[in-house]
Design a protein around this motif. Sequence first.
Motif, PDB file in Angstrom:
ATOM      1  N   UNK A 140       0.850  -1.189   0.000  1.00 16.28           N
ATOM      2  CA  UNK A 140       0.000   0.000   0.000  1.00 16.28           C
ATOM      3  C   UNK A 140       0.883   1.236   0.000  1.00 16.28           C
ATOM      4  N   UNK A 141       0.691   2.089  -0.987  1.00 17.59           N
ATOM      5  CA  UNK A 141       1.450   3.338  -1.073  1.00 17.59           C
ATOM      6  C   UNK A 141       0.525   4.512  -0.782  1.00 17.59           C
ATOM      7  N   UNK A 142       0.972   5.399   0.089  1.00 23.00           N
ATOM      8  CA  UNK A 142       0.241   6.610   0.452  1.00 23.00           C
ATOM      9  C   UNK A 142       1.095   7.811   0.076  1.00 23.00           C
ATOM     10  N   UNK A 143       0.429   8.871  -0.405  1.00 20.73           N
ATOM     11  CA  UNK A 143       1.190  10.089  -0.702  1.00 20.73           C
ATOM     12  C   UNK A 143       0.277  11.301  -0.662  1.00 20.73           C
ATOM     13  N   UNK A 144       0.904  12.449  -0.532  1.00 19.92           N
ATOM     14  CA  UNK A 144       0.177  13.709  -0.526  1.00 19.92           C
ATOM     15  C   UNK A 144      -0.524  13.966   0.797  1.00 19.92           C
ATOM     16  N   UNK A 145      -1.282  15.051   0.832  1.00 23.00           N
ATOM     17  CA  UNK A 145      -2.006  15.410   2.043  1.00 23.00           C
ATOM     18  C   UNK A 145      -1.086  15.517   3.249  1.00 23.00           C
TER      19      UNK A 145
END
Length: 138
Positions: A37-42
């Motif tokens: 799972x990749x998360x980015x931004x915010x």
Amino acid sequence: MRLHRYIWALPNTLIGLLFVPLTLITKGKMEVVDGVLELHGGIISLILRHCVPMRGGASAITLGHVVMGLDQRTLWATRRHERAHVGQYEVWGPAFIPVYLAAGLVGLARGKGAYAGNHFERKAMEQEAECQNSDWSG
């Protein structure tokens, strides 16, 4: 079968999953790439820039099978390096975070720095370089 690797790394992955609601609430993005799972931004970008104790912050960080990056382009650029860390979590399981932190202290004590002197970072850099070299020779 990789299921046992996911289970072994699960305590660390659960820490990473805590960031999912914060990411989505702050208009960040998430995507599963190759079982990670990749998360980015915010809020993730803010945390990486201002809350990681490194000069200038971090581009990406891995917690089990969750990788958090500044943006999608950064995740792409750091994917090999961060996947090496995913593999380290799969080997060390729940012990990885304390052992990683201890390796940083050893790096500091040796005068090489908590990041550059960290055994796990050096191994991830070596694996990243091996992949890049094999891309050129293939």
